[in-house]
Design an enzyme around this catalytic site. Structure first.
Site, PDB file in Angstrom:
ATOM      1  N   TYR A  57       0.861  -1.192   0.000  1.00 14.41           N
ATOM      2  CA  TYR A  57       0.000   0.000   0.000  1.00 14.41           C
ATOM      3  C   TYR A  57       0.896   1.241   0.000  1.00 14.41           C
ATOM      4  CZ  TYR A  57      -4.140   2.658   1.680  1.00 14.41           C
ATOM      5  OH  TYR A  57      -5.200   3.508   1.822  1.00 14.41           O
ATOM      6  N   TYR A 211     -10.697  -5.772   7.019  1.00 14.21           N
ATOM      7  CA  TYR A 211      -9.509  -5.207   7.664  1.00 14.21           C
ATOM      8  C   TYR A 211      -9.865  -4.056   8.591  1.00 14.21           C
ATOM      9  CZ  TYR A 211      -5.061  -2.762   8.206  1.00 14.21           C
ATOM     10  OH  TYR A 211      -3.965  -2.133   8.737  1.00 14.21           O
ATOM     11  N   HIS A 212     -10.717  -3.164   8.131  1.00  9.54           N
ATOM     12  CA  HIS A 212     -11.025  -1.972   8.918  1.00  9.54           C
ATOM     13  C   HIS A 212     -11.865  -2.313  10.146  1.00  9.54           C
ATOM     14  CE1 HIS A 212     -10.169  -0.620   4.780  1.00  9.54           C
ATOM     15  NE2 HIS A 212      -9.466   0.296   5.416  1.00  9.54           N
ATOM     16  N   LYS A 565     -12.064  15.051  17.187  1.00  8.09           N
ATOM     17  CA  LYS A 565     -11.145  14.797  16.074  1.00  8.09           C
ATOM     18  C   LYS A 565     -11.218  16.014  15.161  1.00  8.09           C
ATOM     19  CE  LYS A 565     -10.480  10.759  14.415  1.00  8.09           C
ATOM     20  NZ  LYS A 565      -9.259  10.371  15.126  1.00  8.09           N
ATOM     21  N   ASP A 569      -9.658  13.064   9.500  1.00  8.23           N
ATOM     22  CA  ASP A 569      -9.350  11.736  10.026  1.00  8.23           C
ATOM     23  C   ASP A 569     -10.601  11.107  10.623  1.00  8.23           C
ATOM     24  OD1 ASP A 569      -8.270   9.492  11.224  1.00  8.23           O
ATOM     25  OD2 ASP A 569      -7.372  10.602  12.894  1.00  8.23           O
ATOM     26  N   HIS A 571     -10.757   7.754  11.772  1.00 11.15           N
ATOM     27  CA  HIS A 571     -10.503   6.591  12.625  1.00 11.15           C
ATOM     28  C   HIS A 571     -10.901   6.937  14.061  1.00 11.15           C
ATOM     29  CE1 HIS A 571      -7.831   5.775   9.162  1.00 11.15           C
ATOM     30  NE2 HIS A 571      -8.158   4.527   9.413  1.00 11.15           N
TER      31      HIS A 571
END
Length: 705
Positions: A57, A211-212, A565, A569, A571
């Site tokens: 990646y 994955y996330h 945040k 972003d 996450h």
């Protein structure tokens, strides 16, 4: 010295000893690779004939710098490319948008137009190299730019091979790089699938990501269940829309995270193929190719530690081997320094070479599915599959994916598992090997992105593009996108390709859709009362709770912290976990929505009343500029509120932020109880400058070894 057993997904248990009786009743035992139910792999020959694709990646700063790194990857032996885009690109903003410039070129490459894509792919043989585009929210203009850039280099769309992620459902529960609401987002996903089916037969139209989920906190069972139920939902929507289901299932791919629980991860990959074979058969898919699950895997980013970071090399290698034993078709291995900063060229090369060593020096490619027939692995695979079926049934009982997203159940389930994992780590039940001594390494860090220079360059390129293009034609084509969205007739990707070819920008294409579909917004939430009970026996937690009770008695109120945040972003694992733990400890927590600017945060202070601390979560590299602006705004308003930050922040940046007035910086792997203790100390200090000086002295001591 004995250690507690490794913690595994709820219900998944390994026995100390297995026997042939553990295989009794398992229906998949006599299957072959390349044959349903594909437990042993989607292809009959697997690695002896063709090793997995090394697909690292890559993407940062501008297109020119990223092109250099992509070429380097190919020179090092990569057979496929995986492109990482910056957050403004993910969220459909051009680099000259004044609100989000701090995120430009951070955590990915900035793409504003087809001109950037041409520069990014310069010199790369797109008819020979497969390319994976990790893009969901702004999938239309980014994929359109890729298609047009290839065509203008002489490569027709039908010659392109690779994958577009195009998995929007998971964005509403993790990662959060959505732009529009779930239903219009699904329209976009289906239009992409339809266009690629017709024009790009070698390009996979969707990669359904687990994955996330894992990075956000889900264990292997929940990760696999959510991934498969999302994939089934896409298949059902394809069937409902009149697209060819058989063809769709032959071209869908999957993306899984691989953690450190070795046996469980191998079993997860094998069970994924078994379960997808069952699902597709139930949907009426008859071709073996359509029933076979093909996957890309990536080693765990969350498991990397900032303490003794060279240990991450071992973690990544073990995780890579689990993916290989699980039968992955391609693999990304994380760099050891990703818990500290953007990976350096040396660490990136080592991450890539980890795969080449496994392929060329270990013999792992010599045997198809070496775990076949193993008492332990076959039993564990069946156990994993049974647990995932139960979890999928639970989601179905709640009305399916859309309903589970809308009511917040999926997000909450992942959040609860993340808190349970953190509690086990904080209490020593789950181990992470690290010394208490400061890390010592001679590795050269990656050079930081010169944000100001990059933004200036992107703005100049955008200005030139707008001057050279036929503005009237661009406006007509953008209006066609708007009408296509409004009417529900036509294909949105086809309209976007035409607009991008005429030099419409990514932001303009997004704005054309916003005229019909406003940007979707959802608040952050957290679950109090879960973390605290799990750590109640920890002596520091007991002491901390008592001290906070004393604060309440002295002040007549609990301490208040505002958490947010800033920037693009999305996450949210860390900030939600910290919010929940702080409430359990005795803080009053006010959690702001995502995608805030420093100015918006300052304005919200007028509504929030008394605030003792401000906590900023930053995982995408924009911390310096965002916090500099915030501190300046607070100073201008003469607001003496302590500001702390948590995230992936290089040591040099930590020192700079502390000098500017940030009171504390918390990094990956730091225990939550230690963070809360530090925050309480900030409340008690009579002189904040003394504390800042002490914290800075500690950072300097670490830097000097």
């Amino acid at each position: 010295m004995s250690h507690p057993p490794l913690w595994r997904p709820e219900g998944l248990r390994l026995k100390p000893l297995y026997h042939h009786s553990d295989l009794e009743g398992l229906e998949h035992l006599h299957s072959l690779p390349g044959k349903a139910p594909f437990v042993r792999g989607p292809y009959s020959s697997m690695y002896p004939e063709k090793p997995w694709t090394v697909r690292q990646y890559t993407g940062f700063a501008g297109a020119e710098a990223s092109n250099h790194r992509l070429r380097q990857r190919l020179a090092e032996g990569a057979k496929g490319l995986s492109l990482a885009f910056d957050l403004p690109t993910h969220r459909g903003y051009d680099s000259d948008d004044p609100q989000w410039q701090a995120d430009v070129g951070k955590a990915g490459v900035a793409i504003d137009s087809v001109e950037d894509m041409v520069e990014l792919l310069d010199g790369i043989a797109l008819d020979q190299v497969s390319v994976s585009l990790t893009m969901n929210g702004a999938v239309l203009p980014v994929l359109a730019a890729f298609i047009v850039a290839a065509q203008e280099s002489g490569v027709a769309a039908e010659q392109l091979s690779g994958t577009i992620q195009n998995d929007i459902l998971k964005e509403f529960t993790v990662r959060n790089t959505y732009i529009f609401a779930p239903q219009p987002s699904m329209r976009i996903t289906l239009d992409v699938i339809g266009y690629l089916n017709e024009h790009m037969p070698r390009f996979n139209p969707i990669s359904v990501s687990g994955y996330h989920f894992q990075e956000a906190g889900a264990d292997a069972v929940l990760e696999l269940a959510l991934t498969l139920v999302n994939a089934r939902t896409y298949a059902e929507q394809v069937q409902k829309s009149g697209l060819n289901l058989q063809r769709f299932c032959e071209r869908i791919s999957f993306f899984f995270g691989i953690g450190s629980d070795f046996f469980s991860e191998v079993a997860k990959c094998r069970a994924a193929r078994l379960l997808w074979s069952e699902m597709t058969r139930d949907l009426g898919v008859i071709s073996e190719k359509g029933q076979a699950l093909r996957m890309h895997c990536q080693t765990s980013g969350w498991s990397l530690s900032a303490k003794e970071p060279l240990n991450n090399v071992v973690r990544t290698t073990v995780q890579a081997m689990a993916a290989v034993f699980g039968g992955t078709q391609s693999l990304h291995t994380n760099a050891w320094d990703e818990a500290l900063t953007l990976p350096s060229e040396d660490s990136s090369r080592l991450a890539s070479n980890t795969q080449h060593i496994l392929q060329q020096e270990t013999g792992l490619c010599d045997v198809v599915d070496p775990w076949a027939g193993s008492y332990m692995m076959e039993s564990l695979t069946a156990q994993m599959a049974a647990l995932v079926r139960q979890k999928i049934s639970e989601i179905d009982a709640r009305g399916g994916v859309f309903q589970s997203i809308a009511c917040g159940w999926i997000s909450q389930a992942i959040h609860l598992q993340a808190m349970s994992t953190q509690a086990r780590l904080d209490c020593g039940i789950q181990r992470r090997v690290a010394s208490i001594e400061p890390a010592q390494t001679s590795q050269q860090p990656a050079l930081p992105v010169d944000s100001q220079a990059l933004r200036a360059r992107q703005c100049r390129r955008l200005s030139r593009l707008r001057l050279r293009r036929d503005t009237a034609r661009v406006e007509t084509l953008l209006q066609a996108i708007t009408e296509c969205a409004r009417s529900g007739q036509g294909n949105l990707l086809e309209k976007t390709v035409a607009a991008v070819r005429a030099r419409a920008t990514l932001g303009e294409c997004t704005q054309a859709l916003e005229k019909v579909w406003p940007r979707y917004r959802q608040d952050l939430s957290f679950c109090a009362g879960h973390y605290g009970p799990l750590v109640r026996e920890h002596p520091d937690w007991t002491l901390l709770s008592a001290r906070l009770s004393g604060f309440v008695a002295d002040h007549g109120r609990p301490p208040t912290i505002l958490l947010t945040k800033l920037g693009q972003d999305g996450h949210d694992r860390g900030i939600r976990l910290i919010a929940a733990a702080l409430v359990d400890a005795g803080f009053n927590v006010r959690l702001r929505p995502m995608f805030q600017t420093p100015i918006q945060l300052l304005q919200s202070l007028d509504e929030e009343g008394l605030v003792d601390l401000i906590g900023i979560s930053s995982l995408a590299g924009a911390h310096n500029e965002i916090l500099t602006e915030l501190l300046s705004l607070l100073k201008g308003r003469e607001l003496n509120i302590s500001v702390v930050v948590g995230g992936i922040i290089p040591l040099a940046d930590v020192q700079q932020l502390l000098r500017q007035g940030v009171k504390a910086c918390f990094g990956p792997g730091q225990e939550v109880i230690e963070i809360i203790k530090h925050l309480f100390e900030l409340l008690q200090l009579p002189d904040a400058q003394i504390h800042a000086a002490k914290t800075l002295a500690r950072a300097n001591a670490i830097s000097e070894g």
